[in-house]
Design an enzyme around this catalytic site. Sequence first.
Site, mmCIF file in Angstrom:
data_model
loop_
_atom_site.group_PDB
_atom_site.id
_atom_site.type_symbol
_atom_site.label_atom_id
_atom_site.label_comp_id
_atom_site.label_asym_id
_atom_site.label_seq_id
_atom_site.Cartn_x
_atom_site.Cartn_y
_atom_site.Cartn_z
ATOM 1 C CB THR A 34 -0.979 -0.106 1.111
ATOM 2 O OG1 THR A 34 -1.997 1.154 1.037
ATOM 3 C CG2 THR A 34 -0.350 0.338 2.476
ATOM 4 C CB CYS A 44 -3.672 5.591 6.731
ATOM 5 S SG CYS A 44 -4.892 6.838 5.922
ATOM 6 C CG HIS A 74 -4.556 2.178 3.671
ATOM 7 N ND1 HIS A 74 -3.646 2.336 2.600
ATOM 8 C CD2 HIS A 74 -4.701 3.436 4.085
ATOM 9 C CE1 HIS A 74 -3.158 3.619 2.675
ATOM 10 N NE2 HIS A 74 -4.224 4.199 3.494
#
Lengths: 166, 210
Positions: A27, A33, A50
């Site tokens: 990712t 995040c 995520h």
Amino acid sequence: MIMNTSTVVKVGIAQMDIAKSPDTIRTSGLGSCVGVVLYDETKEIAGLVHIMLPDSKLGRGNSINVAKFADTGIPAMVEQLKKEGVHSFKLKAKIAGGAQMFQFTSNRDSMRIGPRNVEAVKEQLKKLSIPIVSEDTGGSSGRTIEFDTLTSVLHIRTVNQGVKEI
Amino acid sequence: MTIYNKITSLHLDVLKEIGNIGAAHAATALSDLLSTKIDMRVPKVEMVSFNEMMEFVGGAESVVTGIYLRIEGDAEGGMFFILPVEQANHFIQKLIHDESFDFRNPPVSELGQSAMQELGNILSGSYLSALSDFTGLKIYPTPPALTVDMFGAIISFGLVEVSQISDHVIVIDTTIFEEHMGDSETVRGHFFLLPDPDSFETIFRSLGVS
């Protein structure tokens, strides 16, 4: 000649997916995040979620995207891995992200979302008795992470500190 | 039912005008500051998924300078001024008369850092004061914060408020560029205005299109 047939499974923001050996799963551009990798090293399988927000109680919409929240995304990931035949007691976790991208004087809660996401992820993993093997959290840099299902190594790239492995 | 379902083409035109007026003032300010001709594009107003938003400035991993501030008061939201690093370097080199300045080579000089901060201050200030004049809304920007990092990491911070109700965001995107460099992909700066979902009604009401 040995062909390299491994591919990279890409996971977007507030999304989740699974990769099996010899593939990797990644990712990109994690800021506040948190990327949570749940893996079974003997089965060489990993799930990556995520996480964007700590708690689904923050959600005010009609439909909930479970992958977005720590308290729903991690259990959902575990369920998906179970469907692949993984025993949840075999799972281990590696986590990265939760940066504070900007330094502000404002005391709005949303301004320190990174640390709150990290706390919520840890709490959820503790609840599910999944040990955190390694982590690279906090700070003020964005991260791109890629987990190798063959070696169980998590590669973390930042803009200024190069690549590290945890 | 959220505000997102109720938006009509008239609403979109109003949001476009907001981007137009704000960015025009900011572009003029930048032009004056650098004695360069700065052009801007007609703003795009789009409702996009978070993952589509990542593609606006070359993907989640592309390295950019980002200035971010929160807007508080009658209408709330986030505002970003995003510049590709080459373009930011070019502007700052010009401003501080130092051709060796490079954001990719930290730690960067304090002078360059504060010049960038000041650039952000001036541009976002002129964008928002134009917006305030136009709408009659009292809005108070927080002091802008600056970072050089991956676009995805920067912009996702501005999606936190919206993410509580949706996986989509209405973004008012105005691009600016130096005239002599042409409208090439690499040199574009972006103003992104991301009103909080609760603020749309206030904005529309202030302009009589509720």
